[in-house]
Design a protein around this motif. Structure first.
Motif, short mmCIF file in Angstrom:
data_model
loop_
_atom_site.label_atom_id
_atom_site.label_comp_id
_atom_site.label_asym_id
_atom_site.label_seq_id
_atom_site.Cartn_x
_atom_site.Cartn_y
_atom_site.Cartn_z
N GLN A 1 -1.35 17.46 14.74
CA GLN A 1 -1.32 17.11 13.32
C GLN A 1 -1.65 15.64 13.07
OE1 GLN A 1 -0.91 19.43 10.82
NE2 GLN A 1 -1.20 20.67 12.65
N ILE A 2 -2.28 15.39 11.95
CA ILE A 2 -2.54 14.02 11.50
C ILE A 2 -1.72 13.87 10.22
CG2 ILE A 2 -4.31 12.27 11.05
CD1 ILE A 2 -4.83 14.06 13.61
N LEU A 3 -0.59 13.22 10.32
CA LEU A 3 0.37 13.19 9.22
C LEU A 3 0.22 11.89 8.42
CD1 LEU A 3 2.78 14.30 7.73
CD2 LEU A 3 4.23 13.69 9.66
N ALA A 4 -0.20 12.01 7.18
CA ALA A 4 -0.38 10.82 6.35
C ALA A 4 0.98 10.33 5.84
CB ALA A 4 -1.30 11.14 5.17
N ASN B 1 0.31 14.13 18.42
CA ASN B 1 0.14 14.06 16.96
C ASN B 1 -0.31 12.65 16.58
OD1 ASN B 1 1.24 16.73 15.86
ND2 ASN B 1 2.85 16.10 17.28
N ALA B 2 -0.71 12.50 15.34
CA ALA B 2 -1.08 11.17 14.85
C ALA B 2 -0.41 10.92 13.50
CB ALA B 2 -2.60 11.06 14.71
N ILE B 3 -0.16 9.66 13.24
CA ILE B 3 0.30 9.23 11.92
C ILE B 3 -0.85 8.48 11.27
CG2 ILE B 3 1.96 7.82 10.64
CD1 ILE B 3 3.82 8.03 13.11
N ALA B 4 -1.16 8.84 10.03
CA ALA B 4 -2.18 8.12 9.28
C ALA B 4 -1.47 7.25 8.23
CB ALA B 4 -3.13 9.10 8.61
N PRO B 5 -1.26 5.97 8.56
CA PRO B 5 -0.59 5.11 7.59
C PRO B 5 -1.50 4.86 6.39
CG PRO B 5 -0.58 4.11 9.80
CD PRO B 5 -1.57 5.24 9.81
N GLY B 6 -0.90 4.75 5.23
CA GLY B 6 -1.65 4.30 4.05
C GLY B 6 -1.85 2.80 4.13
N TYR B 7 -1.81 2.15 2.99
CA TYR B 7 -2.00 0.69 2.96
C TYR B 7 -0.67 0.01 3.23
CZ TYR B 7 -6.77 1.28 1.41
OH TYR B 7 -8.09 1.60 1.36
N ILE B 8 -0.56 -0.56 4.44
CA ILE B 8 0.69 -1.16 4.90
C ILE B 8 0.48 -2.68 4.97
CG2 ILE B 8 2.47 -1.11 6.68
CD1 ILE B 8 1.89 1.68 5.45
N ALA B 9 1.45 -3.43 4.47
CA ALA B 9 1.34 -4.89 4.46
C ALA B 9 1.58 -5.44 5.86
CB ALA B 9 2.34 -5.47 3.47
#
Ligand code: NAP
Length: 257
Positions: free
Chosen positions: A246-249, A188-196
């Motif tokens: 899955q690509i989980l945002a 699976n993959a994680i799609a991070p949003g805008y992370i500092a």
């Protein structure tokens, strides 16, 4: 049957864990019970200290993943050091920003090689180990978690090789999931949003882009590396044994907008 997020007895390998998202994931996996190997090109002093304080077995592997040359050695050192490998988190990544019309071949190749090519071939090496173990009758699952991006879904601005690489990560996550499910491995993959993190320092420092980004995030704040770590633990755990491809945002709602 009790649902388990427990990683006790599992062995994990995390790339690029000296800082940012990779560091938070390595620490969270250890807190959930896993022994952890970290692989990267910079000395992960802070991460190693945190992992040792948690009390798990720790292995440090020096490796420059801008080429696939070290991927077999990294896998072997993780397996030798931890005794097995159950979880691979492909987190190491870079970004290069430039106007499309000026974008160079060097900036194209560097991002594709690190973010996509090394991710695939390290996954292949780890999957060979996990699949051989499954063929020997080991019932425990293998887990591969790739760090994708919002640019697995969107094109972005001034980051064409990053958009191509992260879109490729989404595709190869699905491709690997399809072939490896029958071998007891979830991908699976994680799609991070805008992370500092360091990766987004230029955006955070650009007043206009920072304001535009914040205005669009329903959660109203930049993400923190820890925001990604819980999802990595979940996808690495028995609770996610039926989740694959899955690509989980994890993006504070960005893609829902
Ligand atoms: P970061 O703090 O810059 O971390 C990147 C990690 O990758 C560092 O440990 C870095 O090591 C390592 N790395 C880079 N090139 C490498 C190489 N050639 N060999 C080995 N390790 C290498 O940024 P981050 O935000 O935590 O990024 C982690 C992942 O999340 C990346 O795949 C990134 O694309 C992805 N991501 C980040 C965001 C965000 O908003 N921050 C959003 C979506 C996706 P060094 O310290 O030695 O460079």
């Amino acid at each position: 049957m009790a649902i388990s997020f427990d990683l006790i007895g599992k062995a994990a390998l995390v790339t690029g864990a000296n800082t940012g998202i990779g560091q938070a994931i390595a620490i969270a996996l250890a807190q959930a019970g896993a022994d952890v190997a970290v692989a990267g090109r910079s000395e992960p002093t802070e991460t190693l200290a945190a992992l040792k304080a948690i009390g798990r077995k720790v292995v440090n592997i020096a490796a420059d993943l801008s080429s696939i040359q070290p991927v077999q050695r990294v896998t072997d050192e993780a397996v030798d050091g931890l005794g097995r490998l159950d979880i691979l988190v492909n987190n190491a990544g870079i970004i290069r920003r430039d106007d499309l019309l000026d974008f160079t071949e060097a900036d194209w190749d560097a991002v594709i090689d690190t973010n996509l090519k090394s991710l695939f071939f390290l996954s292949q090496a780890a999957a060979r180990h996990m699949a051989a173990r499954a063929a020997d009758g080991d019932q425990s699952r293998g887990k591969i978690v790739n760090i994708a991006s919002l640019l697995s879904f969107q094109g972005g601005i001034r980051v064409p090789s990053y958009a191509a690489a992260k879109s490729g990560v989404a595709g190869v996550t699905r491709a690997m999931a399809n072939e490896l499910a029958a071998r007891g491995i979830q991908v699976n993959a994680i799609a991070p949003g805008y992370i500092a993190t360091n990766n987004t320092a230029a955006l955070q420092g650009d007043e206009t882009r920072n304001r535009q980004i914040l205005e669009r995030i329903p959660a109203g704040r930049w993400g923190r590396p820890e925001d990604i770590a819980g999802t990595a633990v979940y996808l690495s755990s028995p609770a996610a044994d039926y989740v694959t491809g899955q690509i989980l945002a994890v993006d504070g709602g960005w893609l829902a907008r």
